[in-house]
Design a protein around this motif. Structure first.
Motif, mmCIF file in Angstrom:
data_model
loop_
_atom_site.group_PDB
_atom_site.id
_atom_site.type_symbol
_atom_site.label_atom_id
_atom_site.label_comp_id
_atom_site.label_asym_id
_atom_site.label_seq_id
_atom_site.Cartn_x
_atom_site.Cartn_y
_atom_site.Cartn_z
ATOM 1 N N ASP A 139 38.095 74.151 47.990
ATOM 2 C CA ASP A 139 36.386 74.236 48.198
ATOM 3 C C ASP A 139 36.082 74.048 49.765
ATOM 4 O O ASP A 139 35.288 74.576 50.225
ATOM 5 C CB ASP A 139 35.825 73.443 47.318
ATOM 6 N N GLU A 140 36.908 73.166 50.190
ATOM 7 C CA GLU A 140 36.755 72.703 51.749
ATOM 8 C C GLU A 140 37.085 73.907 52.760
ATOM 9 O O GLU A 140 36.658 74.136 53.548
ATOM 10 C CB GLU A 140 37.395 71.353 51.950
ATOM 11 N N ALA A 141 38.329 74.400 52.167
ATOM 12 C CA ALA A 141 38.964 75.414 52.915
ATOM 13 C C ALA A 141 37.970 76.635 52.943
ATOM 14 O O ALA A 141 37.647 77.250 54.222
ATOM 15 C CB ALA A 141 40.325 75.928 52.204
ATOM 16 N N GLU A 142 37.253 77.133 51.966
ATOM 17 C CA GLU A 142 36.282 78.004 52.065
ATOM 18 C C GLU A 142 35.007 77.693 52.741
ATOM 19 O O GLU A 142 34.532 78.788 53.721
ATOM 20 C CB GLU A 142 35.788 78.487 50.405
ATOM 21 N N TRP A 168 35.175 67.576 48.967
ATOM 22 C CA TRP A 168 34.163 66.740 49.566
ATOM 23 C C TRP A 168 33.180 67.572 50.222
ATOM 24 O O TRP A 168 33.544 68.801 50.854
ATOM 25 C CB TRP A 168 34.716 65.821 50.217
ATOM 26 N N PRO A 169 31.788 67.058 50.358
ATOM 27 C CA PRO A 169 31.210 67.993 51.218
ATOM 28 C C PRO A 169 31.020 67.705 52.633
ATOM 29 O O PRO A 169 30.278 66.949 53.462
ATOM 30 C CB PRO A 169 29.564 67.262 50.774
ATOM 31 N N VAL A 170 32.018 68.596 53.200
ATOM 32 C CA VAL A 170 32.420 68.433 54.721
ATOM 33 C C VAL A 170 31.616 69.398 55.473
ATOM 34 O O VAL A 170 31.086 70.247 55.058
ATOM 35 C CB VAL A 170 34.016 68.964 54.957
ATOM 36 N N ARG A 174 31.802 65.838 61.053
ATOM 37 C CA ARG A 174 31.953 64.331 61.018
ATOM 38 C C ARG A 174 32.648 64.009 60.133
ATOM 39 O O ARG A 174 33.026 64.724 59.248
ATOM 40 C CB ARG A 174 30.414 63.819 60.481
ATOM 41 N N PHE A 175 33.409 62.605 60.200
ATOM 42 C CA PHE A 175 34.245 62.147 59.351
ATOM 43 C C PHE A 175 33.218 61.486 58.084
ATOM 44 O O PHE A 175 32.246 60.883 58.491
ATOM 45 C CB PHE A 175 35.235 61.008 59.746
ATOM 46 N N LEU A 176 33.778 61.485 57.036
ATOM 47 C CA LEU A 176 33.047 60.944 55.740
ATOM 48 C C LEU A 176 33.484 59.484 55.352
ATOM 49 O O LEU A 176 34.809 59.460 55.533
ATOM 50 C CB LEU A 176 33.137 61.682 54.629
ATOM 51 N N VAL A 207 37.653 53.439 54.372
ATOM 52 C CA VAL A 207 38.504 54.680 54.507
ATOM 53 C C VAL A 207 37.597 55.855 54.818
ATOM 54 O O VAL A 207 36.485 55.868 54.291
ATOM 55 C CB VAL A 207 38.899 55.177 53.210
ATOM 56 N N LEU A 208 38.023 56.405 55.901
ATOM 57 C CA LEU A 208 37.058 57.499 56.461
ATOM 58 C C LEU A 208 37.819 58.829 56.280
ATOM 59 O O LEU A 208 39.202 58.732 56.164
ATOM 60 C CB LEU A 208 37.088 57.537 57.997
ATOM 61 N N TYR A 209 37.245 59.892 55.710
ATOM 62 C CA TYR A 209 38.021 61.327 55.314
ATOM 63 C C TYR A 209 37.523 62.219 56.533
ATOM 64 O O TYR A 209 36.457 62.391 56.729
ATOM 65 C CB TYR A 209 37.507 61.594 53.923
ATOM 66 N N ALA A 210 38.716 62.813 57.083
ATOM 67 C CA ALA A 210 38.737 63.722 58.048
ATOM 68 C C ALA A 210 39.313 64.973 57.673
ATOM 69 O O ALA A 210 40.480 65.196 57.401
ATOM 70 C CB ALA A 210 39.436 63.186 59.375
ATOM 71 N N THR A 211 38.323 65.968 57.751
ATOM 72 C CA THR A 211 39.033 67.509 57.702
ATOM 73 C C THR A 211 38.737 68.294 59.013
ATOM 74 O O THR A 211 39.127 69.368 59.072
ATOM 75 C CB THR A 211 38.134 68.166 56.580
ATOM 76 N N THR A 212 38.042 67.871 59.708
ATOM 77 C CA THR A 212 38.024 68.449 61.106
ATOM 78 C C THR A 212 38.279 67.421 62.130
ATOM 79 O O THR A 212 37.705 66.428 62.416
ATOM 80 C CB THR A 212 36.573 69.018 61.779
ATOM 81 N N VAL A 213 39.520 67.436 62.850
ATOM 82 C CA VAL A 213 40.078 66.722 63.624
ATOM 83 C C VAL A 213 39.873 66.759 65.045
ATOM 84 O O VAL A 213 40.186 65.972 65.842
ATOM 85 C CB VAL A 213 41.810 66.274 63.250
ATOM 86 N N ARG A 214 39.604 68.062 65.427
ATOM 87 C CA ARG A 214 39.377 68.459 66.632
ATOM 88 C C ARG A 214 38.180 69.460 67.044
ATOM 89 O O ARG A 214 38.154 70.433 66.155
ATOM 90 C CB ARG A 214 40.608 69.146 67.563
#
Length: 302
Positions: A139-142, A168-170, A174-176, A207-214
């Motif tokens: 879902d995050e990839a899409e 997660w709602p990315v 931002r990190f969640l 705990v922070l969740y990161a899907t965009t790191v740059r």
């Protein structure tokens, strides 16, 4: 549940129908999945065969004409083999595109070291103005693909067979904040999220969740840390320490320590299975719990 790669194929097939500016460049990988899209859009779905340098050059050329190229193959063939073309045909020419990889660090160990790319994000860090997405769920990839498709910037989307239980709602920036604590901050990147949550169960940590790191969410890390002193652990599904410099820059005026956990530089030559590689690098829940606990000390326990 479908895989990130399967979701990439279905989502990009729809995007090609929705946006006449979008073009897809392949080097045989996933060509079968995109066969219907190739029939529907023969002028915008191009398979160059196993010629990865040409694939990147074609993508850069399409961008120069005003199209938005999506370029796709295994990570090792997308960034490492044609790195000079990525540097020149996109970066030096000042054009954008979306590079979408599969294979990750060791998704297909049976393919051997040629199909492993734990250093891909670190390599891309040597170039400027690249956005890097590391989704942890289809879902995050899409969502991140749809965010990248309409733009003009340079984007890398790193897909993996390893996936979290749910998405997660990315927002692509931002990190969640998933959990709050007082004894340290753990940044879980993409598909490492479930393992980090299991490893830190009962620990008094944020705990922070990161899907965009740059770009790196420096402001999010600063908010989580407060005024310091602070201990920060970054758990990444690629080369260990890739983002420790970004954390140090974010906390330049705050006393802190950083531990970067990820894939070790030492090559594992017994290829085995993906799960065995995770354990060998200490990235399974048990390995992470021991390493995070030792770094943060007794104060991490609730």
């Amino acid at each position: 549940m479908d895989t990130m790669r399967e979701r990439f194929i279905s989502s990009t097939t729809r995007l090609l129908a929705e946006d006449p500016r979008l073009a897809l460049v392949l080097a045989d990988i996933s060509a079968e999945g995109f066969r219907p899209a190739a029939r529907a859009h023969p002028d915008r779905v191009i398979n160059v065969g196993i010629r990865e340098q040409l694939m990147i050059g074609v993508g850069g050329g399409l961008a120069l004409t005003g199209l938005r190229p999506v370029v796709h193959t295994f990570a090792s063939f997308l960034l490492e083999r044609p790195f000079e073309q990525v540097k020149l045909d996109f970066g030096h020419q000042g054009v954008g595109g979306v590079l979408v990889s599969v294979g990750a660090s060791y998704d297909w160990p049976a393919g051997g070291f040629t199909h492993m790319a734990p250093g891909d994000v670190a390599l891309l860090d040597t170039l400027d103005d690249w956005t890097v997405h590391v989704p942890g769920h289809p879902d995050e990839a899409e969502a991140l693909l749809r965010r990248a498709a309409p733009g003009d910037d340079r984007v890398y989307v790193r897909l993996s067979l390893q996936s979290n239980e749910h998405g997660w709602p990315v927002d692509g920036a931002r990190f969640l904040t998933v959990r709050e604590g007082r004894s340290g901050v753990v940044v879980a990147v993409g598909p490492m999220m479930d393992h980090v949550m299991a490893a830190t169960e009962g620990m008094d940590v944020t705990v922070l969740y990161a899907t965009t790191v740059r770009p790196f969410d420096a402001a999010g890390v600063r908010r989580a840390v407060g005024h310091g002193p602070a201990d920060v652990v970054v758990v990444e599904p690629y080369l260990a320490g890739t983002s420790t410099a970004a954390v140090n820059d974010a906390l330049a005026d705050v006393p802190h320590r950083v531990l970067g956990l990820g894939v070790a530089r030492r090559e594992i030559r017994r290829y085995g299975r993906m799960e065995e590689h995770l354990a060998a690098h200490g990235l399974d829940p048990a390995g992470l719990r021991g390493r995070i606990g030792r770094f943060l000390g007794a104060g991490a326990s609730r």
